[in-house]
Scaffold this motif. Structure first.
Motif, PDB file in Angstrom:
ATOM      1  N   LEU A  11      49.168  50.260  39.589  1.00 44.61           N
ATOM      2  CA  LEU A  11      48.386  49.225  38.926  1.00 44.61           C
ATOM      3  C   LEU A  11      48.417  49.437  37.433  1.00 44.61           C
ATOM      4  O   LEU A  11      48.174  50.531  36.946  1.00 44.61           O
ATOM      5  CB  LEU A  11      46.925  49.268  39.421  1.00 44.61           C
ATOM      6  N   THR A  12      48.672  48.370  36.692  1.00 44.72           N
ATOM      7  CA  THR A  12      48.788  48.488  35.243  1.00 44.72           C
ATOM      8  C   THR A  12      47.420  48.366  34.602  1.00 44.72           C
ATOM      9  O   THR A  12      47.169  47.511  33.756  1.00 44.72           O
ATOM     10  CB  THR A  12      49.728  47.406  34.696  1.00 44.72           C
ATOM     11  N   ALA A  13      46.524  49.256  35.029  1.00 47.51           N
ATOM     12  CA  ALA A  13      45.140  49.168  34.572  1.00 47.51           C
ATOM     13  C   ALA A  13      44.992  49.515  33.114  1.00 47.51           C
ATOM     14  O   ALA A  13      44.044  49.096  32.469  1.00 47.51           O
ATOM     15  CB  ALA A  13      44.267  50.107  35.416  1.00 47.51           C
ATOM     16  N   VAL A  14      45.926  50.301  32.563  1.00 46.35           N
ATOM     17  CA  VAL A  14      45.765  50.755  31.189  1.00 46.35           C
ATOM     18  C   VAL A  14      45.868  49.610  30.199  1.00 46.35           C
ATOM     19  O   VAL A  14      45.101  49.517  29.256  1.00 46.35           O
ATOM     20  CB  VAL A  14      46.815  51.838  30.862  1.00 46.35           C
ATOM     21  N   GLY A  15      46.807  48.690  30.438  1.00 45.88           N
ATOM     22  CA  GLY A  15      47.065  47.672  29.428  1.00 45.88           C
ATOM     23  C   GLY A  15      45.977  46.641  29.303  1.00 45.88           C
ATOM     24  O   GLY A  15      45.612  46.257  28.193  1.00 45.88           O
ATOM     25  N   ALA A  16      45.435  46.161  30.435  1.00 43.93           N
ATOM     26  CA  ALA A  16      44.526  45.026  30.379  1.00 43.93           C
ATOM     27  C   ALA A  16      43.079  45.426  30.482  1.00 43.93           C
ATOM     28  O   ALA A  16      42.216  44.601  30.690  1.00 43.93           O
ATOM     29  CB  ALA A  16      44.859  44.060  31.512  1.00 43.93           C
ATOM     30  N   ALA A  28      29.718  44.288  36.414  1.00 38.59           N
ATOM     31  CA  ALA A  28      30.986  43.724  35.969  1.00 38.59           C
ATOM     32  C   ALA A  28      32.120  44.373  36.741  1.00 38.59           C
ATOM     33  O   ALA A  28      31.931  45.333  37.482  1.00 38.59           O
ATOM     34  CB  ALA A  28      31.158  43.954  34.465  1.00 38.59           C
ATOM     35  N   GLY A  29      33.328  43.834  36.557  1.00 34.23           N
ATOM     36  CA  GLY A  29      34.500  44.455  37.136  1.00 34.23           C
ATOM     37  C   GLY A  29      35.249  43.558  38.106  1.00 34.23           C
ATOM     38  O   GLY A  29      34.894  42.393  38.347  1.00 34.23           O
ATOM     39  N   LEU A  30      36.286  44.110  38.673  1.00 33.96           N
ATOM     40  CA  LEU A  30      37.186  43.392  39.563  1.00 33.96           C
ATOM     41  C   LEU A  30      36.471  42.856  40.800  1.00 33.96           C
ATOM     42  O   LEU A  30      36.552  41.659  41.117  1.00 33.96           O
ATOM     43  CB  LEU A  30      38.322  44.327  39.980  1.00 33.96           C
ATOM     44  N   ASP A  31      35.773  43.716  41.534  1.00 33.91           N
ATOM     45  CA  ASP A  31      35.111  43.286  42.765  1.00 33.91           C
ATOM     46  C   ASP A  31      34.050  42.209  42.515  1.00 33.91           C
ATOM     47  O   ASP A  31      34.023  41.199  43.219  1.00 33.91           O
ATOM     48  CB  ASP A  31      34.486  44.484  43.480  1.00 33.91           C
ATOM     49  N   PRO A  32      33.140  42.381  41.531  1.00 33.07           N
ATOM     50  CA  PRO A  32      32.147  41.333  41.290  1.00 33.07           C
ATOM     51  C   PRO A  32      32.756  39.984  40.919  1.00 33.07           C
ATOM     52  O   PRO A  32      32.239  38.933  41.323  1.00 33.07           O
ATOM     53  CB  PRO A  32      31.315  41.904  40.135  1.00 33.07           C
ATOM     54  N   GLU A  33      33.860  39.999  40.170  1.00 35.45           N
ATOM     55  CA  GLU A  33      34.471  38.720  39.803  1.00 35.45           C
ATOM     56  C   GLU A  33      35.156  38.063  40.994  1.00 35.45           C
ATOM     57  O   GLU A  33      35.105  36.839  41.159  1.00 35.45           O
ATOM     58  CB  GLU A  33      35.438  38.902  38.637  1.00 35.45           C
ATOM     59  N   LEU A  34      35.811  38.850  41.838  1.00 35.45           N
ATOM     60  CA  LEU A  34      36.375  38.290  43.061  1.00 35.45           C
ATOM     61  C   LEU A  34      35.269  37.752  43.962  1.00 35.45           C
ATOM     62  O   LEU A  34      35.407  36.670  44.562  1.00 35.45           O
ATOM     63  CB  LEU A  34      37.182  39.350  43.811  1.00 35.45           C
ATOM     64  N   ALA A  35      34.169  38.489  44.044  1.00 36.95           N
ATOM     65  CA  ALA A  35      33.042  38.050  44.873  1.00 36.95           C
ATOM     66  C   ALA A  35      32.457  36.736  44.363  1.00 36.95           C
ATOM     67  O   ALA A  35      32.117  35.847  45.146  1.00 36.95           O
ATOM     68  CB  ALA A  35      31.966  39.136  44.900  1.00 36.95           C
ATOM     69  N   ALA A  36      32.331  36.598  43.043  1.00 38.90           N
ATOM     70  CA  ALA A  36      31.798  35.361  42.469  1.00 38.90           C
ATOM     71  C   ALA A  36      32.711  34.181  42.777  1.00 38.90           C
ATOM     72  O   ALA A  36      32.253  33.078  43.088  1.00 38.90           O
ATOM     73  CB  ALA A  36      31.615  35.519  40.965  1.00 38.90           C
ATOM     74  N   ALA A  37      34.021  34.417  42.695  1.00 40.39           N
ATOM     75  CA  ALA A  37      34.980  33.350  43.003  1.00 40.39           C
ATOM     76  C   ALA A  37      34.890  32.949  44.471  1.00 40.39           C
ATOM     77  O   ALA A  37      34.954  31.757  44.815  1.00 40.39           O
ATOM     78  CB  ALA A  37      36.393  33.808  42.658  1.00 40.39           C
ATOM     79  N   LEU A  77      42.771  39.578  38.748  1.00 38.38           N
ATOM     80  CA  LEU A  77      43.491  40.849  38.801  1.00 38.38           C
ATOM     81  C   LEU A  77      44.146  41.171  37.465  1.00 38.38           C
ATOM     82  O   LEU A  77      44.112  42.323  37.007  1.00 38.38           O
ATOM     83  CB  LEU A  77      44.542  40.820  39.913  1.00 38.38           C
ATOM     84  N   GLU A  78      44.729  40.179  36.825  1.00 35.56           N
ATOM     85  CA  GLU A  78      45.365  40.411  35.528  1.00 35.56           C
ATOM     86  C   GLU A  78      44.348  40.815  34.478  1.00 35.56           C
ATOM     87  O   GLU A  78      44.623  41.663  33.618  1.00 35.56           O
ATOM     88  CB  GLU A  78      46.121  39.155  35.099  1.00 35.56           C
ATOM     89  N   LYS A  79      43.162  40.241  34.518  1.00 34.23           N
ATOM     90  CA  LYS A  79      42.121  40.605  33.556  1.00 34.23           C
ATOM     91  C   LYS A  79      41.784  42.080  33.646  1.00 34.23           C
ATOM     92  O   LYS A  79      41.554  42.747  32.632  1.00 34.23           O
ATOM     93  CB  LYS A  79      40.868  39.762  33.809  1.00 34.23           C
ATOM     94  N   TRP A  80      41.761  42.605  34.877  1.00 28.78           N
ATOM     95  CA  TRP A  80      41.362  43.998  35.081  1.00 28.78           C
ATOM     96  C   TRP A  80      42.544  44.933  35.285  1.00 28.78           C
ATOM     97  O   TRP A  80      42.380  46.091  35.666  1.00 28.78           O
ATOM     98  CB  TRP A  80      40.386  44.083  36.254  1.00 28.78           C
ATOM     99  N   GLY A  81      43.758  44.457  35.025  1.00 28.98           N
ATOM    100  CA  GLY A  81      44.932  45.318  35.089  1.00 28.98           C
ATOM    101  C   GLY A  81      45.342  45.701  36.480  1.00 28.98           C
ATOM    102  O   GLY A  81      46.009  46.725  36.670  1.00 28.98           O
ATOM    103  N   ALA A  82      44.976  44.907  37.474  1.00 33.52           N
ATOM    104  CA  ALA A  82      45.249  45.265  38.863  1.00 33.52           C
ATOM    105  C   ALA A  82      46.296  44.383  39.510  1.00 33.52           C
ATOM    106  O   ALA A  82      46.451  44.398  40.729  1.00 33.52           O
ATOM    107  CB  ALA A  82      43.949  45.189  39.670  1.00 33.52           C
TER     108      ALA A  82
END
Length: 317
Positions: free
Chosen positions: A16-21, A87-96, A298-303
């Motif tokens: 996962l390119t977590a470092v960049g994003a 905040a984070g990947l899981d909460p944003e996916l959950a909101a969607a 996923l792109e927002k969080w580098g995943a």
């Protein structure tokens, strides 16, 4: 947070390119997991307009809420930002997903190794916390003893991730893989595959070169222990390890050593009896995958390299 000794160990194909994003979070107030803080994700549609609302069980549809158990100290997957908001990947996916289902998904903070207990007791409707889908959890088997300890859960899979080792920057102690840990000390979060892998490796160490494992309630404690020099290395899921390397001390504290191992799916845990809720969540996940919203998050969080093309039930091995 992965956990199972039954999966094959393999270099992850989905680094996962977590470092960049990942620079979306500034100074974090990463709280401990012991409190039961509740945070509602905003923006869910009403059940009258949500396209998948009729797939939910009536009691949840009537409440307008799904309670989510989560260890909210695992950035960038789930954490509290500088304002105290989840905040984070899981909460944003959950909101969607909530918009598709017409309900709020309310995150409640708990220690990771107690989330499935909370799910079984009815404290939570689901658990979403970088939790690896594996056969042990599906079947309710303790990975240490191999004995059945519960009825198990079903998983709605949504991402692939592996596990990494990291050390203090410039002080790797010659560690490049799990086999280099004999005679060393490692910090891990309790109940995760990092702990399982460390236990497996410890059994292989020769006499006089013991691997010492220090297990903590949350990943932040592991990082603190490593930062202070109390251990030689720490281990987390790769997105979390990469985030720590990027952000801790302005990128000066840690470095990842070696490759990811144990690549496996993250899943949303649902009680075996809640098949209607499980299937509704799968439909919602697939809807946001199809719409492209999933990829943007996923792109927002580098995943993005851990993206799946379709959500499946119990895809873990």
């Amino acid at each position: 947070m992965t956990a199972s000794s039954t999966r094959r160990t393999t270099a992850a194909h989905s680094r996962l390119t977590a470092v960049g994003a990942i620079a979306v979070a500034g100074a974090l107030l990463l709280t401990g997991c012991g409190d039961q803080t509740k945070n509602k994700n905003s923006g869910s549609a009403s059940t009258s307009t949500a396209p998948l609302a009729d797939k939910l069980p009536k009691d949840i549809r009537d409440k307008g809420e799904i309670k989510v158990g989560s260890d909210i100290a695992y950035a960038p997957v789930e954490f509290k930002d500088s304002s105290g908001k989840v905040a984070g990947l899981d909460p944003e996916l959950a909101a969607a997903m909530g918009k598709q289902l017409g309900v709020n998904l309310t995150f409640e903070n708990g220690t990771f190794d107690a989330l499935l207990t909370g799910l079984r007791s009815g404290r939570y409707d689901i658990a979403m916390s970088a939790m690896t889908d594996n056969k042990n959890r599906q079947e309710g088997v303790d990975p240490d003893t191999g004995k059945k300890v519960g009825e198990g859960v079903d998983f709605v899979d949504y991402l692939t991730a592996g596990v990494s080792i990291y050390t203090r920057k410039g002080d790797t102690k010659g560690i490049t893989s799990w086999s280099d840990l004999c005679g060393k000390k490692i910090a891990v979060e309790r109940g995760t595959v990092s702990e399982d892998l460390a236990k497996q490796e410890a059994k292989k160490c020769p006499s006089g070169k013991k691997l010492t494992i220090e297990a903590f309630d949350d990943d932040q404690q592991s990082q603190t222990r490593l930062r202070s020099g109390g251990v030689d290395a720490a281990s987390s899921d790769f997105p979390v390890a990469a985030y720590a390397v990027k952000t801790s001390g302005g990128g000066k504290d840690f470095e990842i050593v070696g490759d990811q191992v144990e690549a496996a799916p993250y899943g949303i845990a649902v009680a075996k009896s809640d098949t209607q809720l499980r299937d509704a969540l799968q439909a919602a996940m697939n809807a946001i995958i199809k719409s492209g919203e999933y990829q943007k998050i996923l792109e927002k969080w580098g995943a993005q390299d851990g993206a799946v093309k379709e959500s499946v039930i119990n895809g873990g091995k």
